[in-house]
Design an enzyme around this catalytic site. Structure first.
Site, short mmCIF file in Angstrom:
data_model
loop_
_atom_site.label_atom_id
_atom_site.label_comp_id
_atom_site.label_asym_id
_atom_site.label_seq_id
_atom_site.Cartn_x
_atom_site.Cartn_y
_atom_site.Cartn_z
N PHE A 1 0.81 -1.34 0.05
CA PHE A 1 0.08 -0.03 0.21
C PHE A 1 0.71 1.28 -0.01
CE2 PHE A 1 -0.13 2.53 4.02
CZ PHE A 1 0.60 1.75 4.76
N LYS A 2 2.20 1.13 0.40
CA LYS A 2 3.04 2.38 0.32
C LYS A 2 3.23 3.03 -0.90
CE LYS A 2 5.26 1.41 4.63
NZ LYS A 2 4.88 0.12 4.98
#
Ligand SMILES: *Cc1c(COP(=O)(O)O)cnc(C)c1O
Length: 479
Positions: free
Chosen positions: A118-119
Site C-alpha cells: 500500500f505504500k
C-alpha cells in the site's frame, strides 16, 4: 491552510514548505490548523468521481499553494489504471463467507501498485509532488533512506527517472527476501542508488541518522527523506478511506451509512489517515488497529500507557513491515486526543518519553479514545497462518501476513450490520515463504513479475561506514 508543529511552535507554514521537510524544528510533527469538514451533500456530490478526481477534491482542501490545474494534472497522472491495475485504483473485494452473518466483511485493495504494497498509494503521489516543487524552485534533492523492504522499494519506484531527485537507499546486505531485493536492485535508472550494507537494518538506519545529524553536510548536499512522518504521504492515504466508503455504501446512497475499517499497523501512518478522514466527517464507526507481536499500540489503546520498546524487545515477525519499537506518527493522534494542546503533547513525547521511555494519558483523555472510534487487537504468527487458511477456505482469496493481522482483529470487532473493510496492505506474492508455510504452496505473482530474480542487478556493497556513504553521495551529487 496553515500547518503547525504538534509541540506548540507558533510558526505557521504552508503545504509546500513542509512537503520536503521531516520533523518540525521543535521535534514535533506537522498538522493542518484544522480538518476541513465534508458535509453530507458534498459527500454525495463526490460519489462516483474517478479516484484521481476524488483525490483532487480532498487534497485541494489542504493544499492552496499549488495552482488547482497543476494539482489536478499531478493526481491524474499518478492514479492511473496503468499504474494501479484497476479503474477503481482501490477495489473492494467482498469476503463473503467471513463475518458469520454479523456484518459484511471485505478487503480494500491498496496493493496493486508497482511494488505490491500500500505504500505505493502515497509514495507515487509524493514522487510527482517532489518533482513539481523542486522544478518550481530549480532545486535538487538527494533522498537518503534505510529500508528492510517495503518503504525502500516504494520510494525507488516513485522517484525513478524523476528530474532533480536522486535516491540513495541503504538495505542490509543479503537480508531482504530475494523478491524484495530483485524489485529494488533490478532498477536500472541512473538516479537510483542501491547500497547493500554489510550489517543489519539498524546499521543502515544509524548511518542515515549520522548523515542527517551532520547539518553542514545535509545542507550542502540537500539531503532529504521520504519517511512515514511526511504529511503529504499521510494526506494521500486519507483519500482511500473515502474511496472505500463510497464502494461499501454504493447500495445505500444518501444515507450516511457508517462503516468500520481494520488497519494492519506499524508506524501509525495508515490508520492516522483514517482518523483524519473521520475527523473530516466521513461516517466511520470503528477504526480497528491491528498489530502483530510488537503490540506497543495495542497496549496503548487498551490501557492508555504508551511504552517504547528497546531493540532487544522488538520481535522479528512474519509481518515484518509492522515490526516497530515505537510508532513515529502516533504523536499526531495524541495531539488531537489532548485537545490539540502543544505544551501537553511536548510534555508527553519530549519530556516523559525522553526521561522514562513511556507515558500514560489521564483517565479523562483515555475516555475520549472510544469517542474517536478506536479499538485494537493483535495477532501471533500462529494466528496469521490460521487466518490465511481461513480466508482461503471460506472465500477462495489469498491474503498476505500483514493483511491477515488485520482480518484476525477485524473479526473480533464486528458489530451487527456495520460493514467491515480490512485494508489490504500487501499482496501475498511479496511474502511467499509465509504463504508456503500457511497453505503449502506458492502464492501467484502478478503478471510481468515472473523471473524478476533473474534480471540484471544494479547495487553496490559497502561496509557500515558513515564516511564512505557521505563520499558516495558527494561524488554522485556533484554538479
Ligand atoms: C508499512 C506497512 C504497514 C504499516 O503501516 P503504518 O502506516 O506504518 O502503520 C503494514 N503493512 C505493510 C505491508 C506495510 O508495508
Amino acid at each position: 491552510m496553515k500547518y503547525f508543529s504538534t509541540r506548540g511552535d507558533p510558526t505557521p507554514l504552508r503545504f509546500c514548505d513542509i512537503l520536503l521537510e521531516g520533523l518540525a524544528p521543535d521535534g514535533g510533527l506537522y498538522l493542518p490548523e484544522r480538518y476541513p469538514q465534508v458535509d453530507a451533500p458534498t459527500l454525495e456530490r463526490w460519489r462516483g468521481l474517478p479516484y484521481a478526481d476524488l483525490a483532487f477534491e480532498i487534497l485541494s482542501l489542504y493544499i492552496d499553494d499549488i495552482p488547482p490545474e497543476d494539482l489536478r494534472r499531478l493526481v491524474r497522472a499518478t492514479y492511473t489504471e496503468a499504474v494501479f491495475g484497476t479503474p477503481q485504483i482501490t477495489p473492494l473485494v467482498p469476503l463473503a463467507g467471513l463475518g458469520g452473518g454479523v456484518a459484511p466483511v471485505s478487503l480494500l485493495g491498496l496493493s496493486n501498485g508497482p511494488t505490491l504494497a500500500f505504500k505505493d498509494m502515497a509514495m507515487q503521489l509524493l514522487g510527482a509532488l517532489f518533482e513539481y516543487e523542486l522544478g518550481r524552485r530549480a532545486q535538487a534533492l538527494n533522498i537518503l533512506g534505510a529500508t528492510s523492504g517495503d518503504t525502500g522499494s516504494a520510494a525507488e519506484y516513485a522517484m525513478r527517472g524523476k528530474r532533480g531527485i536522486r535516491v540513495f537507499m541503504l538495505s542490509p546486505h543479503g537480508r531482504m527476501s530475494p523478491f524484495q531485493q530483485a524489485q529494488m536492485f533490478s532498477l536500472q535508472d541512473a538516479n537510483i542508488h542501491n547500497i547493500a550494507v554489510e550489517g543489519v537494518f539498524d546499521d543502515c538506519q544509524d548511518i542515515v541518522k549520522a548523515v542527517s545529524a551532520d547539518l553542514d553536510f545535509k545542507r550542502r548536499w540537500r539531503i532529504g527523506t521520504v519517511n512515514s512522518i511526511n504529511w503529504a504521504r499521510l494526506l494521500a492515504q486519507v483519500v482511500y478511506y473515502f474511496a472505500g466508503w463510497f464502494q461499501a455504501t454504493a447500495d445505500r446512497p444518501g444515507q450516511q451509512a457508517r462503516v468500520s475499517f481494520a488497519v494492519p499497523s506499524g508506524n501509525f501512518g495508515n490508520i492516522c489517515a483514517g482518523h483524519v478522514a473521520r475527523r473530516m466527517g466521513l461516517p466511520i464507526e470503528r477504526l480497528v488497529l491491528a498489530t502483530n507481536e510488537n503490540a506497543v499500540l495495542d497496549e496503548f489503546f487498551r490501557t492508555g500507557r504508551y511504552r517504547v520498546r528497546t531493540s532487544a524487545e522488538t520481535h522479528e515477525t512474519s509481518s515484518p513491515s509492522m515490526d516497530i519499537s515505537k510508532a513515529s506518527n502516533f504523536e499526531r493522534f495524541v495531539f488531537d486526543l489532548v485537545g490539540r494542546d502543544g505544551a501537553r503533547t511536548a510534555s508527553l513525547f519530549r519530556d516523559a518519553l525522553g526521561r522514562d521511555g513511556e507515558f500514560s494519558v489521564t483517565p479523562a483523555e483515555f475516555a475520549r479514545i472510544g469517542a474517536e472510534g478506536f479499538v485494537s487487537g493483535h495477532s501471533t504468527h500462529a494466528d496469521r497462518l490460521r487466518t490465511i487458511r481461513q480466508v482461503r477456505d471460506a472465500c477462495g482469496v489469498l491474503v498476505d501476513p500483514h493483511t491477515a493481522d488485520g482480518v484476525k482483529v477485524a473479526l473480533e470487532q464486528l458489530q451487527p450490520g456495520v460493514p467491515m473493510l480490512v485494508l489490504e496492505t500487501a499482496l501475498p506474492a511479496k511474502f511467499a515463504d509465509t504463504l508456503v508455510e500457511a497453505i503449502g504452496g506458492q502464492p501467484p505473482r502478478p503478471a510481468g513479475l515472473d523471473g524478476i530474480e533473474a534480471l540484471p542487478k544494479r547495487f553496490r556493497v559497502m561496509k557500515p561506514d558513515v564516511q564512505a556513504v557521505k563520499q558516495l553521495i558527494a561524488q554522485e551529487a556533484a554538479p
